[in-house]
Design a protein around this motif. Sequence first.
Motif, PDB file in Angstrom:
ATOM      1  N   UNK A   1      53.235  29.763  37.286  1.00  0.00           N
ATOM      2  CA  UNK A   1      52.257  29.930  38.365  1.00  0.00           C
ATOM      3  C   UNK A   1      52.870  30.562  39.607  1.00  0.00           C
ATOM      4  N   UNK A   2      54.083  30.158  39.980  1.00  0.00           N
ATOM      5  CA  UNK A   2      54.702  30.683  41.201  1.00  0.00           C
ATOM      6  C   UNK A   2      54.906  32.187  41.107  1.00  0.00           C
ATOM      7  N   UNK A   3      55.409  32.669  39.967  1.00  0.00           N
ATOM      8  CA  UNK A   3      55.636  34.100  39.820  1.00  0.00           C
ATOM      9  C   UNK A   3      54.331  34.861  39.628  1.00  0.00           C
ATOM     10  N   UNK A   4      53.364  34.257  38.941  1.00  0.00           N
ATOM     11  CA  UNK A   4      52.066  34.909  38.786  1.00  0.00           C
ATOM     12  C   UNK A   4      51.408  35.111  40.146  1.00  0.00           C
ATOM     13  N   UNK A   5      51.488  34.095  41.013  1.00  0.00           N
ATOM     14  CA  UNK A   5      50.956  34.219  42.370  1.00  0.00           C
ATOM     15  C   UNK A   5      51.717  35.295  43.139  1.00  0.00           C
ATOM     16  N   UNK A   6      53.013  35.353  42.941  1.00  0.00           N
ATOM     17  CA  UNK A   6      53.844  36.363  43.616  1.00  0.00           C
ATOM     18  C   UNK A   6      53.419  37.781  43.234  1.00  0.00           C
ATOM     19  N   UNK A   7      53.155  37.996  41.958  1.00  0.00           N
ATOM     20  CA  UNK A   7      52.698  39.308  41.499  1.00  0.00           C
ATOM     21  C   UNK A   7      51.345  39.644  42.118  1.00  0.00           C
ATOM     22  N   UNK A   8      50.416  38.689  42.063  1.00  0.00           N
ATOM     23  CA  UNK A   8      49.092  38.920  42.639  1.00  0.00           C
ATOM     24  C   UNK A   8      49.161  39.119  44.154  1.00  0.00           C
ATOM     25  N   UNK A   9      50.034  38.386  44.826  1.00  0.00           N
ATOM     26  CA  UNK A   9      50.175  38.540  46.277  1.00  0.00           C
ATOM     27  C   UNK A   9      50.738  39.914  46.630  1.00  0.00           C
ATOM     28  N   UNK A  10      51.635  40.432  45.798  1.00  0.00           N
ATOM     29  CA  UNK A  10      52.159  41.781  46.040  1.00  0.00           C
ATOM     30  C   UNK A  10      51.057  42.824  45.901  1.00  0.00           C
ATOM     31  N   UNK A  11      50.130  42.578  44.986  1.00  0.00           N
ATOM     32  CA  UNK A  11      48.971  43.473  44.863  1.00  0.00           C
ATOM     33  C   UNK A  11      48.061  43.314  46.068  1.00  0.00           C
ATOM     34  N   UNK A  12      47.824  42.070  46.466  1.00  0.00           N
ATOM     35  CA  UNK A  12      46.964  41.817  47.637  1.00  0.00           C
ATOM     36  C   UNK A  12      47.515  42.508  48.875  1.00  0.00           C
ATOM     37  N   UNK A  13      48.831  42.617  48.992  1.00  0.00           N
ATOM     38  CA  UNK A  13      49.440  43.220  50.176  1.00  0.00           C
ATOM     39  C   UNK A  13      49.099  44.697  50.326  1.00  0.00           C
ATOM     40  N   UNK A  14      48.762  45.365  49.225  1.00  0.00           N
ATOM     41  CA  UNK A  14      48.448  46.794  49.303  1.00  0.00           C
ATOM     42  C   UNK A  14      47.002  47.096  48.897  1.00  0.00           C
ATOM     43  N   UNK A  15      46.225  46.054  48.601  1.00  0.00           N
ATOM     44  CA  UNK A  15      44.845  46.252  48.160  1.00  0.00           C
ATOM     45  C   UNK A  15      43.955  46.609  49.347  1.00  0.00           C
ATOM     46  N   UNK A  16      43.250  47.737  49.312  1.00  0.00           N
ATOM     47  CA  UNK A  16      42.399  48.114  50.445  1.00  0.00           C
ATOM     48  C   UNK A  16      41.108  47.309  50.460  1.00  0.00           C
ATOM     49  N   UNK A  17      40.423  47.249  51.589  1.00  0.00           N
ATOM     50  CA  UNK A  17      39.105  46.617  51.629  1.00  0.00           C
ATOM     51  C   UNK A  17      38.182  47.280  50.598  1.00  0.00           C
ATOM     52  N   UNK A  18      37.494  46.457  49.841  1.00  0.00           N
ATOM     53  CA  UNK A  18      36.623  46.972  48.797  1.00  0.00           C
ATOM     54  C   UNK A  18      37.326  47.227  47.483  1.00  0.00           C
ATOM     55  N   UNK A  19      38.654  47.103  47.470  1.00  0.00           N
ATOM     56  CA  UNK A  19      39.404  47.298  46.236  1.00  0.00           C
ATOM     57  C   UNK A  19      39.253  46.113  45.298  1.00  0.00           C
TER      58      UNK A  19
ATOM     59  N   UNK B   1      44.381  32.869  41.964  1.00  0.00           N
ATOM     60  CA  UNK B   1      43.962  33.978  42.812  1.00  0.00           C
ATOM     61  C   UNK B   1      43.886  33.549  44.276  1.00  0.00           C
ATOM     62  N   UNK B   2      43.373  32.361  44.523  1.00  0.00           N
ATOM     63  CA  UNK B   2      43.239  31.887  45.905  1.00  0.00           C
ATOM     64  C   UNK B   2      44.581  31.803  46.603  1.00  0.00           C
ATOM     65  N   UNK B   3      45.600  31.328  45.899  1.00  0.00           N
ATOM     66  CA  UNK B   3      46.936  31.219  46.494  1.00  0.00           C
ATOM     67  C   UNK B   3      47.508  32.584  46.844  1.00  0.00           C
ATOM     68  N   UNK B   4      47.008  33.625  46.177  1.00  0.00           N
ATOM     69  CA  UNK B   4      47.485  34.982  46.445  1.00  0.00           C
ATOM     70  C   UNK B   4      46.618  35.709  47.466  1.00  0.00           C
ATOM     71  N   UNK B   5      45.633  35.007  48.035  1.00  0.00           N
ATOM     72  CA  UNK B   5      44.758  35.646  49.014  1.00  0.00           C
ATOM     73  C   UNK B   5      43.643  36.459  48.395  1.00  0.00           C
TER      74      UNK B   5
END
Length: 327
Positions: free
Chosen positions: A241-259, A302-306
């Motif tokens: 879970x920790x690494x899965x959240x890390x991967x998703x959070x890295x995506x969230x960091x570059x995800x544009x609004x509406x993405x 997903x929630x933990x990753x924003x």
Amino acid sequence: MYEMLYSSLVSQLLVVAVELGLADALADGPRDVDDLAEAAGAHPGALYRAMRALASVGVFTETAPRTFGHTGLSETLRGDAESSMADLARYVALPARQRAFGAVGHSVRTGHPAFDHEHGMSWWEYFAADPAIATLFNRAMGGMARMVNSAVLESYDFGRCRHLVDVGGGQGHLVAMIAQRFPDLTAVVFDLARVVPEAEAVVAEAGIGGRVRCEGGDFLEAVPAGGDTYVVSWTLHDWDDADAVRILANIRAVLPPGGEVVVIDEVPPGGDAPHFGKFQDIVMLTLLKGRIRDAREWAPLFERAGLHLREVRATSSPTSVLVAERA
């Protein structure tokens, strides 16, 4: 119960069939087992017994006494089949992998990967130490991806996407299929640097090299910016879970609004209902630190990753499509 206890013999015989090239040898039609044995370099009597056993479960068929031909199942073992599972059979047969499954009781007792316990290294370290095995793994997963991808494309409309980033995209089979269907789409296949040449070959063969870039990196550190849709296919189940959240959070960091974030993974049903993911979860337990997550376990991840999990769509394959957006 007796048949279940002996069911591993089916897997072993399937591997032998691939090693001997039996499915390829029958490409032009049924053959007498003596002729087949000569072509395969096998003992005729022993080969007959093996073919008879496989035919009893629908793999090959005895069209006449001691003569065998193809079934739909055995066709998948041909090396030239569109969705060949020959490389998957070779991957399943890896001695180090087999040894780990022989020690699955260690995982059940401790919750830790039997692979690490048996070999003194992690699954990923094993791959890093032997590039040939890593390539076999990528080919095997690529074969599986080709089978799953068509079902995914029927469940999610990538036509709305302008620039796609496939995170952990392996050899690029998913991107290749999407880009061929949607000619205005551009994409990035993102995976470890050692996988990039393999992905570039797939992209070149698909004739989409002008629209698809293959990039190396570590998705635990960062992912490429610029996408409006990020796909993670058959990857998050490999990680805890920790690494899965890390991967998703890295995506969230570059995800544009509406993405959107599109995760392709198994989501097994509750109760006793059969599902491929319930045994795939034992693969995760034995080899890795990941897990197959049910519907209740995905949303908090997903929630933990924003991110907000908007919907889960079943497909005609064992996988589901999970669609998320910025929370």
